[in-house]
Design a protein around this motif. Structure first.
Motif, PDB file in Angstrom:
ATOM      1  N   LYS A 105       0.830  -1.207   0.000  1.00 35.86           N
ATOM      2  CA  LYS A 105       0.000   0.000   0.000  1.00 35.86           C
ATOM      3  C   LYS A 105       0.864   1.257   0.000  1.00 35.86           C
ATOM      4  O   LYS A 105       0.599   2.220  -0.722  1.00 35.86           O
ATOM      5  CB  LYS A 105      -0.923  -0.015   1.214  1.00 35.86           C
ATOM      6  N   MET A 106       1.939   1.209   0.828  1.00 31.24           N
ATOM      7  CA  MET A 106       2.841   2.360   0.871  1.00 31.24           C
ATOM      8  C   MET A 106       3.547   2.553  -0.469  1.00 31.24           C
ATOM      9  O   MET A 106       3.661   3.680  -0.980  1.00 31.24           O
ATOM     10  CB  MET A 106       3.872   2.165   1.990  1.00 31.24           C
ATOM     11  N   VAL A 107       4.031   1.434  -1.072  1.00 31.39           N
ATOM     12  CA  VAL A 107       4.708   1.515  -2.383  1.00 31.39           C
ATOM     13  C   VAL A 107       3.755   2.014  -3.447  1.00 31.39           C
ATOM     14  O   VAL A 107       4.107   2.831  -4.304  1.00 31.39           O
ATOM     15  CB  VAL A 107       5.293   0.140  -2.761  1.00 31.39           C
ATOM     16  N   SER A 108       2.524   1.510  -3.426  1.00 28.14           N
ATOM     17  CA  SER A 108       1.526   1.944  -4.394  1.00 28.14           C
ATOM     18  C   SER A 108       1.275   3.451  -4.279  1.00 28.14           C
ATOM     19  O   SER A 108       1.184   4.156  -5.294  1.00 28.14           O
ATOM     20  CB  SER A 108       0.231   1.168  -4.197  1.00 28.14           C
ATOM     21  N   ASP A 109       1.164   3.916  -3.070  1.00 26.81           N
ATOM     22  CA  ASP A 109       0.952   5.353  -2.863  1.00 26.81           C
ATOM     23  C   ASP A 109       2.153   6.153  -3.358  1.00 26.81           C
ATOM     24  O   ASP A 109       1.997   7.203  -3.998  1.00 26.81           O
ATOM     25  CB  ASP A 109       0.712   5.640  -1.375  1.00 26.81           C
ATOM     26  N   GLU A 110       3.363   5.636  -3.077  1.00 26.04           N
ATOM     27  CA  GLU A 110       4.562   6.333  -3.540  1.00 26.04           C
ATOM     28  C   GLU A 110       4.658   6.324  -5.069  1.00 26.04           C
ATOM     29  O   GLU A 110       5.021   7.332  -5.688  1.00 26.04           O
ATOM     30  CB  GLU A 110       5.800   5.678  -2.927  1.00 26.04           C
ATOM     31  N   GLN A 111       4.335   5.178  -5.685  1.00 20.85           N
ATOM     32  CA  GLN A 111       4.351   5.099  -7.141  1.00 20.85           C
ATOM     33  C   GLN A 111       3.353   6.060  -7.770  1.00 20.85           C
ATOM     34  O   GLN A 111       3.641   6.725  -8.765  1.00 20.85           O
ATOM     35  CB  GLN A 111       4.044   3.667  -7.590  1.00 20.85           C
ATOM     36  N   ARG A 112       2.170   6.100  -7.170  1.00 20.48           N
ATOM     37  CA  ARG A 112       1.146   7.011  -7.692  1.00 20.48           C
ATOM     38  C   ARG A 112       1.611   8.464  -7.587  1.00 20.48           C
ATOM     39  O   ARG A 112       1.435   9.261  -8.508  1.00 20.48           O
ATOM     40  CB  ARG A 112      -0.159   6.817  -6.910  1.00 20.48           C
ATOM     41  N   ALA A 113       2.238   8.788  -6.481  1.00 22.01           N
ATOM     42  CA  ALA A 113       2.759  10.145  -6.303  1.00 22.01           C
ATOM     43  C   ALA A 113       3.874  10.450  -7.294  1.00 22.01           C
ATOM     44  O   ALA A 113       3.942  11.539  -7.889  1.00 22.01           O
ATOM     45  CB  ALA A 113       3.255  10.337  -4.871  1.00 22.01           C
TER      46      ALA A 113
END
Length: 395
Positions: A65-73
């Motif tokens: 979830k954290m990686v996904s949020d970082e990737q999206r950002a």
């Protein structure tokens, strides 16, 4: 009765005194056998593994979830930067010297290229055909066919634009390199390649028109004139070899030159372009070697200047020479000769204007550099033919 003499009821249990500092003894459990002990240990270990698996799974979910949020950002940031970069690139392109940036300015188009409009350049580019898309540059000749050639720094039509500027305005290669954002060597390769290409394509155009077409478009004042001829000279850098220096030295220009013959129809269209010859050649010899005499037909009339003393050559072909009269041993011209001289001078105005159009290709303002002398013939031919793409001199 207890030991202390106290009487007990029937339902009351006797109290037991526990000595101070001692605990009541617990009942011992029966010892387990070895198999039960092993089973207990396995159950404990299995439970511990399941707990660890659940905790690891929760950690992975949180990490994803954290990686996904970082990737999206990061993706949003990349898109934003790409948008800014595209905008800056568009602004930079507008600042660059490109044909597309002046396409709507007819005055600038005419100044830099000699064409009337962008549409005229576009039509000329399409006339050249698809070969313009796959030119072989001088540096590519030694490249193996298996190896990929370098991508073009400019589009083909921008390369044509650069070549036209070099011819029309006479800008130096270093100046063009700065304006177009390429190296000087790249400019040199583009110019030489395009001059050779334009020569091969424009050579396909039949310049010498049939006699019937000349007569249909001939102004009344010219009667039966087939062609008006004149010579022009192109300055070159002084050759190194003394023999070539002597051959190319022009007494008229007091410099080393190449000399060419131009033929113009009575309505102002260039119909003949000779090769270039050493500047020391005479107008009479230039006419002989150019090949124009073989194109003339019996009954034609050639208009020329006094320097073209070729009447003997033309009489043999049944061609009339129309030149201003010579003074010879006379002190002055007769009235008839003066009228004839003025008439010829007035009719030669078109050839002078056509010559001026050629001279407006300012690459001829300076001496041709050494790297262009090898293709001087082609360069001269291209500039002469390009004048025919301008508005006609006579309407």
């Amino acid at each position: 009765v207890q030991a202390n003499g106290r009487l007990l009821r029937k339902d009351e249990a006797p109290s037991v005194r526990v000595p101070c500092g001692s605990e009541p003894k617990k009942k011992r459990k029966p010892p387990k056998d070895r198999s039960s002990i092993i089973n207990d240990e396995e159950e404990t270990e299995s439970g511990r593994d399941e707990d660890e698996a659940y905790s690891t799974q929760d950690a992975c979910v949180q990490t994803e979830k954290m990686v996904s949020d970082e990737q999206r950002a990061l993706l949003n940031k990349v898109e934003s930067l790409q948008s800014v970069l595209k905008e800056k690139d568009q602004q930079l392109t507008k600042l660059k010297f490109r044909l597309m940036n002046i396409r709507d300015d007819g005055t600038q188009i005419m100044f830099y290229t000699g064409f009337q409009s962008y549409q005229a350049i576009e039509a000329f580019y399409h006339f050249l055909g698809p070969a313009a898309e796959c030119l072989c540059y001088s540096s590519d000749k030694t490249v193996s066919s298996k190896k990929k050639r370098r991508d073009r720094s400019l589009s083909p039509i921008e390369e044509l634009f650069m070549t036209l500027i070099r011819l029309r305005v006479g800008l130096m290669e270093q100046d063009l390199a700065y304006r177009f954002g390429v190296s000087q060597s790249t400019v040199s390769r583009i110019i030489i390649t395009w001059i050779n290409f334009l020569y091969l394509e424009l050579k396909k155009i039949p310049l010498w028109p049939p006699k019937e077409i000349i007569q249909v478009n001939m102004p009344k004042a010219y009667q039966r004139t087939r062609v008006i001829i004149d010579a022009t000279e192109v300055y070159i850098d002084q050759p190194r070899l003394p023999d070539i220096q002597h051959m190319t030295f022009s007494n008229y220009k007091n410099s080393n030159t190449f000399k060419g013959l131009i033929g113009i129809s009575p309505d102002g269209v260039i119909t003949f372009i000779s090769s270039l010859y050493p500047g020391s050649i005479s107008d009479k010899e230039l006419t002989r070697q150019s090949g124009i005499l073989d194109l003339l037909e019996s009954g034609d009339s050639v208009m020329a200047d006094r320097g073209f003393d070729i009447e003997d050559e033309l009489i043999l072909r049944g061609v009339h020479l129309n030149i201003p009269p010579f003074l010879r041993n006379k002190k002055q011209f007769s009235e008839k000769e003066l009228v004839g001289t003025r008439r010829i001078a007035s009719l030669r105005i078109h050839v002078e204007r056509a010559m001026e159009r050629i001279k407006n290709y300012h690459i001829f303002d300076r001496s041709l550099p050494v790297q262009l002398t090898d293709i001087a013939d082609r360069l001269f031919f291209v500039c002469c033919v390009l004048t025919n793409f301008q508005e006609p001199l006579c309407t």
